[in-house]
Design an enzyme around this catalytic site. Structure first.
Site, PDB file in Angstrom:
ATOM      1  N   PRO A 129       0.830  -1.216   0.000  1.00 30.42           N
ATOM      2  CA  PRO A 129       0.000   0.000   0.000  1.00 30.42           C
ATOM      3  C   PRO A 129       0.856   1.255   0.000  1.00 30.42           C
ATOM      4  O   PRO A 129       1.746   1.407   0.833  1.00 30.42           O
ATOM      5  CB  PRO A 129      -0.804  -0.133   1.304  1.00 30.42           C
ATOM      6  CG  PRO A 129       0.061  -0.974   2.191  1.00 30.42           C
ATOM      7  CD  PRO A 129       0.764  -1.940   1.278  1.00 30.42           C
ATOM      8  N   SER A 142      -4.076   1.350  -0.090  1.00 24.90           N
ATOM      9  CA  SER A 142      -3.966   2.231   1.063  1.00 24.90           C
ATOM     10  C   SER A 142      -5.319   2.834   1.415  1.00 24.90           C
ATOM     11  O   SER A 142      -6.119   3.171   0.539  1.00 24.90           O
ATOM     12  CB  SER A 142      -2.971   3.357   0.751  1.00 24.90           C
ATOM     13  OG  SER A 142      -3.019   4.364   1.739  1.00 24.90           O
ATOM     14  N   TYR A 178      -5.347   2.166   9.130  1.00 26.15           N
ATOM     15  CA  TYR A 178      -4.924   2.606  10.453  1.00 26.15           C
ATOM     16  C   TYR A 178      -6.197   2.711  11.277  1.00 26.15           C
ATOM     17  O   TYR A 178      -7.246   3.132  10.765  1.00 26.15           O
ATOM     18  CB  TYR A 178      -4.263   3.982  10.403  1.00 26.15           C
ATOM     19  CG  TYR A 178      -3.095   4.106   9.468  1.00 26.15           C
ATOM     20  CD1 TYR A 178      -1.821   3.723   9.860  1.00 26.15           C
ATOM     21  CD2 TYR A 178      -3.264   4.628   8.186  1.00 26.15           C
ATOM     22  CE1 TYR A 178      -0.733   3.851   9.002  1.00 26.15           C
ATOM     23  CE2 TYR A 178      -2.183   4.764   7.318  1.00 26.15           C
ATOM     24  CZ  TYR A 178      -0.924   4.377   7.737  1.00 26.15           C
ATOM     25  OH  TYR A 178       0.140   4.501   6.890  1.00 26.15           O
ATOM     26  N   THR A 184      -2.122  -1.722   9.968  1.00 31.89           N
ATOM     27  CA  THR A 184      -0.792  -1.170  10.210  1.00 31.89           C
ATOM     28  C   THR A 184      -0.662  -0.826  11.683  1.00 31.89           C
ATOM     29  O   THR A 184      -1.450  -0.051  12.219  1.00 31.89           O
ATOM     30  CB  THR A 184      -0.547   0.078   9.353  1.00 31.89           C
ATOM     31  OG1 THR A 184      -0.592  -0.298   7.969  1.00 31.89           O
ATOM     32  CG2 THR A 184       0.804   0.697   9.653  1.00 31.89           C
ATOM     33  N   LYS A 215       0.500  -5.662   9.955  1.00 30.04           N
ATOM     34  CA  LYS A 215       1.669  -5.136   9.241  1.00 30.04           C
ATOM     35  C   LYS A 215       2.498  -4.233  10.159  1.00 30.04           C
ATOM     36  O   LYS A 215       1.955  -3.336  10.801  1.00 30.04           O
ATOM     37  CB  LYS A 215       1.206  -4.344   8.013  1.00 30.04           C
ATOM     38  CG  LYS A 215       2.319  -3.689   7.205  1.00 30.04           C
ATOM     39  CD  LYS A 215       1.726  -2.994   5.975  1.00 30.04           C
ATOM     40  CE  LYS A 215       2.792  -2.329   5.134  1.00 30.04           C
ATOM     41  NZ  LYS A 215       3.351  -1.128   5.772  1.00 30.04           N
ATOM     42  N   SER A 262       7.738  -5.583   8.494  1.00 27.76           N
ATOM     43  CA  SER A 262       7.855  -4.317   7.773  1.00 27.76           C
ATOM     44  C   SER A 262       8.405  -3.238   8.681  1.00 27.76           C
ATOM     45  O   SER A 262       8.119  -3.218   9.878  1.00 27.76           O
ATOM     46  CB  SER A 262       6.471  -3.879   7.258  1.00 27.76           C
ATOM     47  OG  SER A 262       6.533  -2.611   6.627  1.00 27.76           O
ATOM     48  N   HIS A 291       7.832  -0.114   7.540  1.00 29.62           N
ATOM     49  CA  HIS A 291       7.075   1.002   6.945  1.00 29.62           C
ATOM     50  C   HIS A 291       7.962   1.766   5.956  1.00 29.62           C
ATOM     51  O   HIS A 291       7.932   2.987   5.874  1.00 29.62           O
ATOM     52  CB  HIS A 291       6.563   1.938   8.040  1.00 29.62           C
ATOM     53  CG  HIS A 291       5.274   2.617   7.703  1.00 29.62           C
ATOM     54  ND1 HIS A 291       4.108   2.329   8.349  1.00 29.62           N
ATOM     55  CD2 HIS A 291       4.961   3.570   6.790  1.00 29.62           C
ATOM     56  CE1 HIS A 291       3.133   3.086   7.866  1.00 29.62           C
ATOM     57  NE2 HIS A 291       3.623   3.843   6.919  1.00 29.62           N
ATOM     58  N   GLY A 345      13.017  -2.880   0.762  1.00 24.54           N
ATOM     59  CA  GLY A 345      14.289  -2.960   0.061  1.00 24.54           C
ATOM     60  C   GLY A 345      14.397  -4.048  -0.985  1.00 24.54           C
ATOM     61  O   GLY A 345      15.474  -4.251  -1.548  1.00 24.54           O
ATOM     62  N   LEU A 346      13.325  -4.754  -1.284  1.00 22.33           N
ATOM     63  CA  LEU A 346      13.359  -5.817  -2.293  1.00 22.33           C
ATOM     64  C   LEU A 346      13.289  -5.186  -3.678  1.00 22.33           C
ATOM     65  O   LEU A 346      12.337  -4.476  -3.998  1.00 22.33           O
ATOM     66  CB  LEU A 346      12.187  -6.777  -2.079  1.00 22.33           C
ATOM     67  CG  LEU A 346      12.247  -7.530  -0.743  1.00 22.33           C
ATOM     68  CD1 LEU A 346      10.890  -7.606  -0.097  1.00 22.33           C
ATOM     69  CD2 LEU A 346      12.844  -8.910  -0.948  1.00 22.33           C
ATOM     70  N   ARG A 380       8.015   1.151  -3.249  1.00 16.27           N
ATOM     71  CA  ARG A 380       8.625   2.223  -4.044  1.00 16.27           C
ATOM     72  C   ARG A 380       8.836   1.864  -5.510  1.00 16.27           C
ATOM     73  O   ARG A 380       8.541   2.680  -6.390  1.00 16.27           O
ATOM     74  CB  ARG A 380       9.944   2.664  -3.405  1.00 16.27           C
ATOM     75  CG  ARG A 380       9.782   3.461  -2.105  1.00 16.27           C
ATOM     76  CD  ARG A 380      11.135   3.945  -1.597  1.00 16.27           C
ATOM     77  NE  ARG A 380      11.017   4.724  -0.379  1.00 16.27           N
ATOM     78  CZ  ARG A 380      11.155   4.233   0.853  1.00 16.27           C
ATOM     79  NH1 ARG A 380      11.407   2.932   1.005  1.00 16.27           N
ATOM     80  NH2 ARG A 380      11.049   5.011   1.911  1.00 16.27           N
TER      81      ARG A 380
END
Length: 354
Positions: A80, A109, A131, A157, A221, A243, A245, A278-279, A300
């Site tokens: 998300p 999200s 949230y 989250t 999460k 995670s 975040h 970071g994957l 990202r």
């Protein structure tokens, strides 16, 4: 072919940066504090070492997994992310179309700029990220809309009781963004009501409440510890999601690559375990699967690809499929189940540490 795919993937961030305003680029890329956690995320995956099998028939390789009882053709999903319509006018709908065509899963999200109905109309399998506010009743209409539109799960989250500090150079994107780019699935008048602020009193009971309120499985999460993962499962979580975040909350925490093994060991076979952070390529995906993840999620890079709209996200899925399939063949794996014994113990290789 492999070189061209890898080159395209590795150049995504730089190409996207040229198309984004400075506030949007900083929003997408930033980490909290001094950015230690964000900066270490990819390097942590690449510090792991694998022990491939040989003399295995890898004529046919299957990347598919089953997540919360539903098949996915891909061992990764779209994490998300907010402000997708700031990246491209079609926003979440473009991401959903490309992900549906690839046979993957998308997590939407709660801040999305496209309606749940628009996203669902693409045919994508999707889950809702939420949230919880201090007044839980205020999230009820959002949950009802998601259930009505066919969400398959709720992703809670839990690592954001407050938003961590970061340091933009040209102002916060939220102050500059078009209101139509975000939070369109909340009802009119939602903002500013007493009790809409993020809850500071989250507890295991909220997992059970969400499950009862929606009738959907709940994924938690933001978990980085084995003991917390156990509490989530005992409270009824169907899955836990390792995670940080995106490195946007507490800085200087351990990386998800470091946390995954402990969480997997704590949960065992009682619940599914996912990971993000970071994957960036197919060997990263293989490393995460070998470390015990049932699936990985990516944020990202999808936004980087979304600069080119649906076609960009479709190309990203195709490139990741090509790289992951190649990595699995080279590791002697025909399925995700075959990856589980690939990870080299840290003692075998000094590079298997940050």
């Amino acid at each position: 072919m492999g070189e061209r795919v890898g080159s395209w993937l590795s150049g995504l961030e730089a190409r996207a940066a040229r198309s984004m305003s400075t506030p949007l680029r900083e929003y997408v890329e930033h980490g909290s504090g001094e950015g230690h956690t964000t900066g270490e995320a990819t390097r942590a995956w690449r510090s792991l070492r694998l022990r491939p099998h040989v003399l295995r028939d890898v004529t046919d390789v299957d990347l598919g997994v089953t997540l919360l009882g539903r098949p996915s053709r891909l061992p990764w999903g779209v994490a998300p992310t907010s402000l997708q319509r700031a990246v491209h006018p079609d926003g979440e709908v473009a991401t959903a179309r490309a992900t549906a065509a690839a046979g993957g899963l998308m997590v939407v999200s709660s801040n999305a700029g496209s309606t749940f109905a628009e996203i669902a109309a693409t045919g994508v399998d999707w889950w809702l990220q939420v949230y919880l506010p201090s007044d839980r009743t205020l999230v009820g209409p959002l949950l009802d809309r998601a259930v009505e539109a066919g969400a398959g799960a709720v992703v809670l989250t839990v690592d954001t009781p407050v938003v961590a500090t970061w340091y933009p150079t040209e102002g916060l994107i939220w102050d500059l963004a078009d209101p139509a780019w975000t939070r369109v699935n909340f009802g009119p008048g939602h903002e500013g009501q007493p009790g809409t602020e993020k809850a500071l009193d989250l507890g295991p009971h909220d997992i059970d409440w969400l499950r009862e309120r929606t009738g959907l499985p709940v994924v938690v999460k933001g978990v980085l510890r084995g003991d917390d993962a156990r509490r989530c499962v005992q409270a009824g979580a169907a899955a836990v999601w390792v995670s940080t975040h995106g490195g946007r909350q507490l800085d200087r925490v351990l990386t998800t690559a470091q946390a995954l093994l402990e969480v997997r060991a704590a949960v065992g076979a009682e619940a599914e375990v996912y990971v993000d952070g970071g994957l960036r390529d197919g060997i990263d995906v293989l490393s995460a699967l070998a470390s015990g993840a049932d699936a990985v999620f990516v944020g990202r890079p999808v936004l980087h690809a979304l600069v080119e709209g649906e076609a960009g996200v479709a190309r990203w899925h195709a490139a990741m499929s090509a790289e992951t399939g190649e990595a699995m063949r080279l590791a002697g794996c025909r399925s995700v189940a075959d990856t589980r014994d690939l990870l080299a113990p840290p003692a075998n290789d000094g590079l298997n540490r940050l």
